[in-house]
Design a protein around this motif. Sequence first.
Motif, PDB file in Angstrom:
ATOM      1  N   ARG A  61       0.835  -1.211   0.000  1.00 53.17           N
ATOM      2  CA  ARG A  61       0.000   0.000   0.000  1.00 53.17           C
ATOM      3  C   ARG A  61       0.866   1.255   0.000  1.00 53.17           C
ATOM      4  N   GLU A  62       1.941   1.235   0.798  1.00 56.79           N
ATOM      5  CA  GLU A  62       2.841   2.387   0.849  1.00 56.79           C
ATOM      6  C   GLU A  62       3.545   2.596  -0.490  1.00 56.79           C
TER       7      GLU A  62
ATOM      8  N   ARG B  16       2.004   6.834  -6.709  1.00 50.24           N
ATOM      9  CA  ARG B  16       1.016   7.836  -7.142  1.00 50.24           C
ATOM     10  C   ARG B  16       1.518   9.250  -6.877  1.00 50.24           C
ATOM     11  N   GLU B  17       2.164   9.445  -5.705  1.00 50.60           N
ATOM     12  CA  GLU B  17       2.684  10.775  -5.390  1.00 50.60           C
ATOM     13  C   GLU B  17       3.798  11.180  -6.346  1.00 50.60           C
TER      14      GLU B  17
ATOM     15  N   LYS C   3       1.145   4.125  -2.843  1.00 52.46           N
ATOM     16  CA  LYS C   3       0.929   5.516  -2.477  1.00 52.46           C
ATOM     17  C   LYS C   3       2.095   6.383  -2.938  1.00 52.46           C
TER      18      LYS C   3
END
Length: 369
Positions: free
Chosen positions: A350-351, A357-358, A354
Motif C-alpha cells: 500500500r505504501e 502515485r505521489e 501511495k
Amino acid sequence: MSAHASAQQGSTDPRSRRLLKIAAWIVGIALLLLVLDLAGVDVTGWLSELWDQIKAIPAGYVVAGIALQTGQTVLTGLSYYGILHAAYPAEVEVKSIVAAYAVGVAGNGFLPANIGTFVTLLMFVAIIPSCTFAGSIAAYLVQKIFFTIAGTFVYLYLFLSVPGSFDISFNNLTTNPLLTVVIVIGAAMLITLVGRIFWRQIKKLWLQAKQGGVILSQPRKYMSRVFLPSFLGYLCKLAVVGVFLAAFAIPVTFNSIMWVVGSGSLANVASFTPGAVGVTQATNALALKTCCGVANDTAVAYSTAQQLITTAWNVVFAVVAVVYVFGWTGGKQLVGDAYSDAKERTAEMREERKRAREEKREHPESAED
C-alpha cells in the motif's frame, strides 16, 4: 529493569491494539443496529428469520456442500503442489502444501484484502527451504492461469446472456467503421503503455520467479498436475453453488450458477469488508433477481447461509489440516508468523502504491518515460 519493563510494554501493545479494534467493531455494529432500528428496519426479526431458514436446510444438503467444498480446497491445493514440486522437487510434500492452501482459503473468509492468500504464499516460503517470496508469487500466477480463463468465460457468458447486450454493444461499431478503428488503436496504445510500465518490474523479479513457474516449460505435466486438478476443483465450486441453490428451492441451472459465480467474483474484486461479507449478498441477490426472478429475501438468505456454512467449514478443515501436518505448537507458530509477515507485506505494498502515485503527480514526465 527498565529494559524489561519496556520489553513487556512492547509485547502487550499489539494485544491492546487488537482488543481496541475488536471493541471498535462491536461498538460500530451496535450503533449500526441502533440506527437501523430507529429507521424502522426490523434487523432482529430478519436475523431470527434467517437463522430459522438456515436451521431448516436438510442435513443432506449441508453434508454435500461441505464435502464438495473440501474437494475444492484439496484439488486446488494439489494444483499448487504440482507447480511447487516441479520447481523444488525434493523439498515439497503434498500434505504440507494442501494444509498451507487451506489456511489461506479459511483466512480469506474473514480477513480483509485477501490477506489469507499472502499467508499461504509466505507459508510456502517457510516450509520449502529453497523457495523465495518471488518464487512463491510465480507459483501463484501460474496457478491462476486456469482461473483467469474460467473467470473470463463467466464474464463473457454474463455479458452475452443479457438480452440485447450484443446488439447494444456492437451496433455502433458495425455502423461506424471509423469508431471501430479508433477503439482498436486506442486499445493497442493502452496495452503498449501498460506493458512498458510493468516490464521493468517484471525483469527485476524474473530471475527469482522463473523457478517457481518452471512447470510451464513442461506442458504435459502442467495439464495433468495443475490444469486438471484446478478444473476439477472449479467443478466442485460450481457444485457447491448448485447444492445450496437447491436447498433454498432456487432453480439450479447452468445460467443461475454462472450468475451467482460471476456476481460473487465481482463482489470479491470490489470488496471493502472482510470476506466480502454484505457485498456478496447484495451482488448475489441482484444476479438471481436478474436471471431467475428470485425474491430478494430468498436470495439473501441463500447467499448468507452458503457463506456462513462454507466459511465455518473452511476454518475447521484448515485447523484440522494444520494440526495434523505441523502439530498444534508448530502449526500455531507457522500460521502466526506467516500472518504477521502478510500484514507487513500488505502494508508495504500500500505504501509503495501511495509513493508511486505521489511521484507520478510530482513528476508526470518521468512516468511517461
